[in-house]
Structures are given as structure tokens and as C-alpha cells.
Design a protein around this motif. Sequence first.
Motif, PDB file in Angstrom:
ATOM      1  N   UNK A  61       0.836  -1.203   0.000  1.00 14.74           N
ATOM      2  CA  UNK A  61       0.000   0.000   0.000  1.00 14.74           C
ATOM      3  C   UNK A  61       0.873   1.256   0.000  1.00 14.74           C
ATOM      4  N   UNK A  62       1.923   1.230   0.805  1.00 16.40           N
ATOM      5  CA  UNK A  62       2.817   2.386   0.885  1.00 16.40           C
ATOM      6  C   UNK A  62       3.567   2.598  -0.438  1.00 16.40           C
ATOM      7  N   UNK A  63       3.964   1.509  -1.078  1.00 17.43           N
ATOM      8  CA  UNK A  63       4.639   1.621  -2.378  1.00 17.43           C
ATOM      9  C   UNK A  63       3.669   2.178  -3.419  1.00 17.43           C
ATOM     10  N   UNK A  64       2.440   1.702  -3.399  1.00 19.03           N
ATOM     11  CA  UNK A  64       1.438   2.222  -4.334  1.00 19.03           C
ATOM     12  C   UNK A  64       1.212   3.715  -4.092  1.00 19.03           C
ATOM     13  N   UNK A  65       1.123   4.105  -2.846  1.00 13.68           N
ATOM     14  CA  UNK A  65       0.963   5.516  -2.510  1.00 13.68           C
ATOM     15  C   UNK A  65       2.175   6.318  -2.976  1.00 13.68           C
ATOM     16  N   UNK A  66       3.377   5.773  -2.779  1.00 11.43           N
ATOM     17  CA  UNK A  66       4.597   6.440  -3.252  1.00 11.43           C
ATOM     18  C   UNK A  66       4.550   6.654  -4.761  1.00 11.43           C
ATOM     19  N   UNK A  67       4.151   5.628  -5.497  1.00 11.92           N
ATOM     20  CA  UNK A  67       4.110   5.739  -6.956  1.00 11.92           C
ATOM     21  C   UNK A  67       3.032   6.717  -7.417  1.00 11.92           C
ATOM     22  N   UNK A  68       1.908   6.760  -6.725  1.00 13.70           N
ATOM     23  CA  UNK A  68       0.855   7.712  -7.069  1.00 13.70           C
ATOM     24  C   UNK A  68       1.301   9.152  -6.797  1.00 13.70           C
ATOM     25  N   UNK A  69       1.996   9.352  -5.702  1.00 11.03           N
ATOM     26  CA  UNK A  69       2.520  10.684  -5.393  1.00 11.03           C
ATOM     27  C   UNK A  69       3.561  11.085  -6.429  1.00 11.03           C
ATOM     28  N   UNK A  70       4.380  10.136  -6.843  1.00 12.43           N
ATOM     29  CA  UNK A  70       5.365  10.414  -7.892  1.00 12.43           C
ATOM     30  C   UNK A  70       4.654  10.855  -9.166  1.00 12.43           C
ATOM     31  N   UNK A  71       3.603  10.153  -9.541  1.00 11.13           N
ATOM     32  CA  UNK A  71       2.829  10.539 -10.729  1.00 11.13           C
ATOM     33  C   UNK A  71       2.288  11.957 -10.587  1.00 11.13           C
ATOM     34  N   UNK A  72       1.768  12.268  -9.412  1.00  8.20           N
ATOM     35  CA  UNK A  72       1.197  13.596  -9.182  1.00  8.20           C
ATOM     36  C   UNK A  72       2.263  14.689  -9.264  1.00  8.20           C
ATOM     37  N   UNK A  73       3.488  14.360  -8.903  1.00  2.27           N
ATOM     38  CA  UNK A  73       4.573  15.354  -8.868  1.00  2.27           C
ATOM     39  C   UNK A  73       5.338  15.472 -10.185  1.00  2.27           C
ATOM     40  N   UNK A  74       5.073  14.603 -11.136  1.00  2.00           N
ATOM     41  CA  UNK A  74       5.870  14.579 -12.369  1.00  2.00           C
ATOM     42  C   UNK A  74       5.924  15.910 -13.106  1.00  2.00           C
ATOM     43  N   UNK A  75       4.841  16.661 -13.070  1.00  2.00           N
ATOM     44  CA  UNK A  75       4.823  17.939 -13.793  1.00  2.00           C
ATOM     45  C   UNK A  75       5.321  19.094 -12.923  1.00  2.00           C
ATOM     46  N   UNK A  76       5.803  18.793 -11.721  1.00  2.00           N
ATOM     47  CA  UNK A  76       6.337  19.821 -10.841  1.00  2.00           C
ATOM     48  C   UNK A  76       5.295  20.504  -9.975  1.00  2.00           C
ATOM     49  N   UNK A  77       4.048  20.095 -10.110  1.00  2.00           N
ATOM     50  CA  UNK A  77       2.968  20.720  -9.341  1.00  2.00           C
ATOM     51  C   UNK A  77       1.906  19.661  -9.037  1.00  2.00           C
ATOM     52  N   UNK A  78       1.506  19.591  -7.791  1.00  2.00           N
ATOM     53  CA  UNK A  78       0.422  18.690  -7.404  1.00  2.00           C
ATOM     54  C   UNK A  78      -0.862  19.518  -7.383  1.00  2.00           C
ATOM     55  N   UNK A  79      -1.771  19.183  -8.293  1.00  2.00           N
ATOM     56  CA  UNK A  79      -3.024  19.936  -8.407  1.00  2.00           C
ATOM     57  C   UNK A  79      -3.983  19.536  -7.288  1.00  2.00           C
ATOM     58  N   UNK A  80      -5.014  20.334  -7.129  1.00  2.00           N
ATOM     59  CA  UNK A  80      -6.042  20.042  -6.125  1.00  2.00           C
ATOM     60  C   UNK A  80      -6.716  18.702  -6.414  1.00  2.00           C
TER      61      UNK A  80
END
Length: 133
Positions: A61-80
Motif C-alpha cells: 500500500x505504501x509503495x502504491x501511494x509512493x508511486x501515485x505521489x510520484x505521478x502527481x509530482x511529475x509535472x512539478x505541481x500537485x493539483x487540487x
Amino acid sequence: MPNVINYFSCLDSIARYYFKYSPPEKQFIQQQAAVWGIQATTLQKIEIDQIDFEAFDQNEKLVLLRDLITLACLDGHVSASETEAIQDISKRMKLPYDKAIEIENWLKNLWELFEKGAKIFEASSNMKSSQLA
């Protein structure tokens, strides 16, 4: 988690549902899957409500969360909407959202260290051999 293909199928399906699924996001998932010898064509599309988060152990679960956060950060900004997606997935996995924030901060620190390291090695590669001795 039954197998690695299932993990990447879940990651891919979540990204398609919640994120823009931009080329960098798609490429990240494909590269991560390739490390495990999995081709993107073998990933199954899973409806979000059909993902069995109970089958994941705590570390998965933590690895999945890490990968999802990485996806969200790829463009340099985490949107709402990306923040809301991570909150929703955390809730579905029965993880406190504070854990996601902790992982995001850890990732940002890690990426900063990588950037500093790249600058160090870049500076070293530009030096003349007489300066290195």
C-alpha cells in the motif's frame, strides 16, 4: 497482492481514472513495469471500485501511494484534483492521509538530493584532469 502484473494494472488503472494520464505519467508506469519485465500491453484495466485494496499488505500500500505521489509530482505541481485523488486512495487503503504527506516530503527530499548529486558530478565532469588530482 497476488502478483506484480496486478500491482501495475492497479497503478495504471488508478492513473487513468484520477490523473491526466499524460505521456510522462504513462511513461513512468511503463518504465517501472519494464523493470519487472512487464510490458504495458499485459496490464489489465480495472475499474476503481473493483480494486481489492485488502489484498495489498501494508508495504505494498505504501509503495502504491509512493508511486501515485510520484505521478502527481511529475509535472512539478500537485493539483487540487491530484491531492483529492491521493486522499481518496489513502482512504480506500485505510491509510491516514498524514502518511501520504510524509511520503511526499520524503520523495521531495530524495529528489533534491539527486539534483544536488547531479550538480556535483556535472561540475566534476567539467573539470580538467589537473584540477581533480
